[in-house]
Enzyme design. Structure first.
Site, mmCIF file in Angstrom:
data_model
loop_
_atom_site.group_PDB
_atom_site.id
_atom_site.type_symbol
_atom_site.label_atom_id
_atom_site.label_comp_id
_atom_site.label_asym_id
_atom_site.label_seq_id
_atom_site.Cartn_x
_atom_site.Cartn_y
_atom_site.Cartn_z
ATOM 1 N N TYR A 94 5.983 -13.660 6.755
ATOM 2 C CA TYR A 94 6.625 -14.972 6.718
ATOM 3 C C TYR A 94 7.976 -14.932 7.419
ATOM 4 O O TYR A 94 8.861 -14.143 7.076
ATOM 5 C CB TYR A 94 6.803 -15.376 5.259
ATOM 6 N N SER A 189 1.788 -9.332 3.945
ATOM 7 C CA SER A 189 2.245 -10.533 3.259
ATOM 8 C C SER A 189 1.562 -11.770 3.844
ATOM 9 O O SER A 189 0.352 -11.918 3.729
ATOM 10 C CB SER A 189 3.775 -10.620 3.314
ATOM 11 N N GLN A 190 2.302 -12.671 4.501
ATOM 12 C CA GLN A 190 1.661 -13.807 5.145
ATOM 13 C C GLN A 190 0.554 -13.325 6.087
ATOM 14 O O GLN A 190 -0.544 -13.904 6.141
ATOM 15 C CB GLN A 190 2.678 -14.615 5.943
ATOM 16 N N ASP A 275 5.826 -6.373 -7.295
ATOM 17 C CA ASP A 275 6.037 -7.354 -6.235
ATOM 18 C C ASP A 275 6.361 -8.719 -6.837
ATOM 19 O O ASP A 275 5.524 -9.337 -7.491
ATOM 20 C CB ASP A 275 4.770 -7.443 -5.378
ATOM 21 N N HIS A 304 7.736 -5.746 -2.918
ATOM 22 C CA HIS A 304 7.007 -6.346 -1.809
ATOM 23 C C HIS A 304 6.934 -5.439 -0.575
ATOM 24 O O HIS A 304 6.111 -5.686 0.316
ATOM 25 C CB HIS A 304 7.641 -7.686 -1.439
#
Length: 334
Positions: A94, A189-190, A275, A304
């Site tokens: 992100y 992640s994203q 996370d 994360h």
């Protein structure tokens, strides 16, 4: 750092009710079959750039994405390769853009083609980007991307991003130096959420590697995550109190845990138990629903950042083993 969510034993068996929205498959088949807008390029373009690297060839890539509008990226190729290569297609976290051409060289150094897709409209955090989002949707979005166009699936931001990602995989399948039977999608992640969506939308992938994936079990994440990006959804609904139902209906078409039920390629997940950004129960929702062969590396005491360099070593070994079990040479594209 305390545990951010359910304990590991509960996460491993966590399978919440997450109904698929009406018309899910028709929506996506219709989206991916739409013709590009008039006047836009219909073929990927590759321009070699000189990065001062003797062992890696780098290309500035432009792929016709959603609506045919160009999506940029970097394609790294090991210098001197004479046979069709296995390929890693990577989607970014992100806020990240594709960055500078010499930044991400691990996969090319390992002997694979490596396409890094720029994420439209992003590139404002750790690395710059060059792909604009020209379909920004209606007003009222919380700064960020998770609520952009949330009024309907047709206008939602990630409809464009997921389509861009599919088009990048298709471009690599047609690249003369890439073996179309050896394409793995990955992301952090994203990027992990995008990779899962692509795995559900594109048949015949060799593998999928989602790291601490975002966009999984979005209804739960929006309610328990205390830090962005999921808090953008809560902030939006805090103001637009009457839009909760329609918002979550839109989001259901883009939930990576929905796409995971349609994915069949072998998968290697990573999930971090501390996370706070992508709560582990949401990542395990996608993992537990994943339809294909799967494995997971759990990082019990990490946030994360997940497994970071340790997980890169796991990925290198996993991809080598995966490709060793596939037929050699370029697959039939017919």
């Amino acid at each position: 750092m305390p545990l951010a969510d359910l304990p590991l034993a509960e996460c491993r068996t966590y399978r919440p009710d997450l109904p698929s929205p009406d018309g899910f498959d028709a929506f996506w088949s219709g989206t991916l079959s739409e013709a590009p807008h008039d006047g836009v390029p219909d073929k990927p373009r590759y321009k070699q750039v000189d990065c001062g690297l003797a062992q890696v060839r780098t290309y500035d890539v432009s792929v016709p994405g959603y609506g045919g509008r160009p999506v940029r990226g970097w394609l790294h190729m090991p210098a001197g390769a004479t046979e069709p290569l296995g390929c890693i297609v990577e989607f970014l976290g992100y806020g990240r853009g594709r960055g500078l051409p010499h930044e991400q060289l691990m996969w090319a150094c390992a002997g694979y083609a490596h396409l890094i897709m720029d994420t439209r409209g992003q590139g404002w955090s750790a690395a710059g980007g060059v792909t604009p989002d020209t379909d920004a949707g209606a007003a009222g979005a919380v700064p960020g991307f998770v609520t952009r166009g949330i009024e309907s699936p047709e206008t939602y931001y990630y409809r464009r991003v997921f389509t861009d990602a599919v088009r990048c995989v298709e471009a690599m399948r047609e690249h003369p130096e890439v073996d179309p039977a050896r394409i793995v999608v990955t992301g952090f992640s994203q990027g992990g959420g995008i990779a899962l969506a692509v795995a559900g939308l594109v048949p015949g992938l060799a593998g999928v590697m989602p790291d601490v994936p975002f966009l999984c079990n979005i209804p739960r994440a929006a309610r328990i995550a205390g830090v962005p990006p999921y808090t953008e959804i809560a902030a939006h609904l805090q103001l637009y109190r009457d839009r909760t139902g329609p918002a979550f209906r839109t989001l259901s078409y883009f939930d990576a845990a929905q796409h995971a039920t349609r994915a069949t390629a072998p998968a290697l997940f990573s999930i971090a138990m501390m996370d706070e950004i992508c709560p582990p129960s949401t990542c395990f929702t996608a993992y537990n629903r994943y339809a294909g062969p799967k494995d997971v590396r759990v990082y019990e005491f990490n946030g994360h950042e997940g497994g970071a360099e340790h997980h890169r070593a796991e990925q290198l070994a996993w991809v080598r083993s995966l490709f060793a079990g596939l037929p050699t040479g370029q697959a039939d594209r017919s």
